[in-house]
Design a protein around this motif. Sequence first.
Motif: not given
Length: 442
Positions: A323, A326-327
């Motif tokens: 969260d 992120g990616s």
Amino acid sequence: MSPKRPHEAANLFAAAGMEQDAPRPLPDRLRPRALSEVVGQDHILGPDGALTRMLATRTLGSLIFWGPPGTGKTTVARLLADATELHFEQISAVFSGVADLKKVFDAARARREIGKGTLLFVDEVHRFNRAQQDSFLPVMEDGTVVLVGATTENPSFELNAALLSRARVLVFHSLDAAAIEKLFAHAEKIEGRKLPLDAEARAVLARMADGDGRAALTLAEEVWRSAREGEIFNAAALQDILQRRAPIYDKSADGHYNLISALHKSVRGSDPDAALYYLARMLDAGEDPLFLARRVVRMAVEDIGLADPHALAICNAAKDAYDFLGSPEGELAIAQAVIYLATAPKSNAAYKAFGAAMQVAKEGGSLLPPKHILNSPTKLMKSEGYGGGYQYDHDAPDAFSGQDYFPEALGRRTFYDPPDRGFEREIRKRLDYWAKLRRERG
């Protein structure tokens, strides 16, 4: 206001005609006009489907439609209103507030006074807060509106219990390959031409839609726009012109469930390498990392349990890390949690214990706990024996009184039976010690 001149009136009529003739997107032109034309939802619209049975009685209760985008939730709601002769009113929780709801409810009440019912369709209903959701309850109860809410999120987590108790949840499924193919065939009939695709490219286009009927038709329209006279696209050319890669597996079909099952069983089987491989497969296919993080948390409580009490905390930390980051950085935290689970000692003792306790609770009914562990705030309750004979464990030797806490009618039960491995080896020692003291102290 002055009367309109003849040429102004003509312009108005021309504008109206132009609006009618304006180009409409393919998904809009192919929107079903009858419930029988809706594809992919036979479990609720087929001969024995839930909605089919409701409509046979000409009555409709409030409903929650739960499913991914592009599966027909809005269309079905509109067609239900037509089938039951209800006025169709649509709002979106994204753009509506309390004032908007009040106007809708007032209009529905006025409509009801002249004998016309209202089907209120609320898109993204889960986005309303608790107070806004509660405002629906009175108008649902008195029949002012038949609520049909649509949500892509799990209603059990996102909707108030009070709202859920007054509505039936119907699950909409992602469209499978056969349903997508029906949409393509219908589009070709309407357009009067075939999609310029070879067989493999056609299958790839269906996978690109990822179970979303609206997306399938939008992609088909893009293919027709892109094709030159006589041109037929193969799979590689299709992905080039659409600038979109087909998923390695369909997140709504067997490939999705096969891979998540393989990941779970690899973790349970203490094989971190296989678990990482299936995790990578799913991430590479575009799976939502938070879906994977939720499943990893499930693995922690189902397959590791108290054999390693840190497992659940580590998995929750991985979810929070994703969260936060992120990616693609956050995906490493999920991978780390998967490795931890795969290499942790395994136990399903807590999982089995909870299941056994739930079964006994359902079968036993509302049995009263023994009176010695009930509070006695009134004289009457004290006279009835509430709280009498309770032994405060902290005052007992070893901080253990050995009293029985089960309902007398049920008798003592054993649900939790920890194995002799991991941290549960220590728990086993404690339970055995307390059992010995219980026997000694009667």
